[in-house]
Scaffold this motif. Sequence first.
Motif, PDB file in Angstrom:
ATOM      1  N   LYS A 196      33.567  39.590  38.043  1.00  0.00           N
ATOM      2  CA  LYS A 196      33.418  38.043  37.692  1.00  0.00           C
ATOM      3  C   LYS A 196      34.517  37.773  36.368  1.00  0.00           C
ATOM      4  O   LYS A 196      34.792  36.585  36.493  1.00  0.00           O
ATOM      5  N   GLN A 197      34.923  38.754  35.834  1.00  0.00           N
ATOM      6  CA  GLN A 197      35.697  38.318  34.487  1.00  0.00           C
ATOM      7  C   GLN A 197      37.234  38.099  35.106  1.00  0.00           C
ATOM      8  O   GLN A 197      38.098  37.806  34.327  1.00  0.00           O
ATOM      9  N   PHE A 198      37.395  38.505  36.357  1.00  0.00           N
ATOM     10  CA  PHE A 198      38.706  38.231  37.012  1.00  0.00           C
ATOM     11  C   PHE A 198      38.874  37.106  37.825  1.00  0.00           C
ATOM     12  O   PHE A 198      38.030  36.981  38.628  1.00  0.00           O
ATOM     13  N   SER A 199      39.615  36.145  37.338  1.00  0.00           N
ATOM     14  CA  SER A 199      39.712  34.616  38.072  1.00  0.00           C
ATOM     15  C   SER A 199      40.441  34.889  39.386  1.00  0.00           C
ATOM     16  O   SER A 199      40.057  33.884  40.116  1.00  0.00           O
ATOM     17  N   THR A 200      41.491  35.777  39.541  1.00  0.00           N
ATOM     18  CA  THR A 200      42.047  35.905  40.874  1.00  0.00           C
ATOM     19  C   THR A 200      41.967  37.428  41.304  1.00  0.00           C
ATOM     20  O   THR A 200      41.840  38.357  40.650  1.00  0.00           O
ATOM     21  N   ILE A 201      42.203  37.670  42.700  1.00  0.00           N
ATOM     22  CA  ILE A 201      42.621  39.075  43.072  1.00  0.00           C
ATOM     23  C   ILE A 201      43.411  39.745  42.336  1.00  0.00           C
ATOM     24  O   ILE A 201      43.460  41.235  42.309  1.00  0.00           O
ATOM     25  N   PHE A 202      44.781  39.203  41.923  1.00  0.00           N
ATOM     26  CA  PHE A 202      45.576  39.767  41.274  1.00  0.00           C
ATOM     27  C   PHE A 202      45.385  40.447  39.895  1.00  0.00           C
ATOM     28  O   PHE A 202      45.957  41.108  39.337  1.00  0.00           O
ATOM     29  N   ASP A 203      44.138  40.310  39.331  1.00  0.00           N
ATOM     30  CA  ASP A 203      43.676  40.765  37.973  1.00  0.00           C
ATOM     31  C   ASP A 203      43.209  41.867  37.645  1.00  0.00           C
ATOM     32  O   ASP A 203      42.790  42.362  36.703  1.00  0.00           O
ATOM     33  N   GLN A 204      42.870  42.425  38.932  1.00  0.00           N
ATOM     34  CA  GLN A 204      42.265  43.675  38.857  1.00  0.00           C
ATOM     35  C   GLN A 204      42.741  44.985  38.845  1.00  0.00           C
ATOM     36  O   GLN A 204      42.427  46.191  38.922  1.00  0.00           O
TER      37      GLN A 204
END
Length: 356
Positions: free
Chosen positions: A40-48
């Motif tokens: 949940k800390q990642f706002s989009t799929i690109f942040d992982q």
Amino acid sequence: MEKKKILVLNLGSTSTKVAVYESEIMMMAESVGHGPEELKQFSTIFDQYELRKKSILGVLTKHDISLDEIDCIASRGSNVKPIPGGIYRITSDMIEDMKCGKYGLHPNMYGGMVAYDLGKQRNIPALTVDPPTMDELCPSARYSGIPQLERQSRFHALNQKATARKIAARLGKGYDEVNLIVAHLGGGISVGAHRQGKVVDVNNALDGDGPFSPERAGSLPAGDLVKLCYSGKYSLDEAMKLVQGGGGLVAYLGTTNGIEIEKRISEGDAVAAEVFEAMSYQIAKEIGACAAILEGKVDAIALTGSLAYSKRLTDSLTAKVSFIAKVHLDPGENEMDALAAGAMRFFQGTEQLSTY
């Protein structure tokens, strides 16, 4: 030839699967789970990216494996432009296509990104095998009925191709010498007609057509679907959820869990029994359609995927389709093995790299 050590990556929405093979023998495998609290800390799929890379390197460290020992990295394919089946070197162009979203977004793109970066760092091959957007459809299979909509090849290509090679070997033949029908039975269901090494027809198991599955609606009555979409009751996202993620068994029975559903059936739940049998019915229809595409010349039918562990389902399907050809069971999703086997075909020179 000398043994090769292969790092295999298979990233899902909530897991990072890592394995190390010596040639085609699995030496180590571990799956790192990623729960809602972590994601949940990642706002989009690109942040992982950093999370996934850290997870992969953490598994190697835990098992005392150095990147210096690795000869090749093989990652499950992501959503890229339609290409024929084969072994591909992961390139910068492929990475850009994974990230742009044109062909769909999925966290498995991080496997390709990490493989590409670590491969460059170590100067070793980073490969992918039979990506899910693999396309070998014959011309007739592309027609939908209206010019604005072309049928697309989106299916469990890696496991289907790997299973087909196994069944061909059981028959004492090469994959390019046989006609097979392969049904991948999982959260999504794909049924492919394999003609002499090419998947010439297959349902779009992502959001298109074919049998309904634990979480996907499959083919729907077109007119009724259009009316539903314009009823004012559903947004675009909500309507898509009915088709992908909220359709099939979960829509009728409130769960995607096959074990739970079979328990309900054994306890006398007549509705669960009827819905489960209807899914078998639709899968059998799709297998029959593939037999017609292959003009009745079918060497074998293979049932694979997690639902192929269900004796109730495989018995039901075998009763319906065994008149076409012998039914072979190869349960499970053997994607890690398939990636390692693809890497070894590359090293052995039995299959050349395809160009992206």
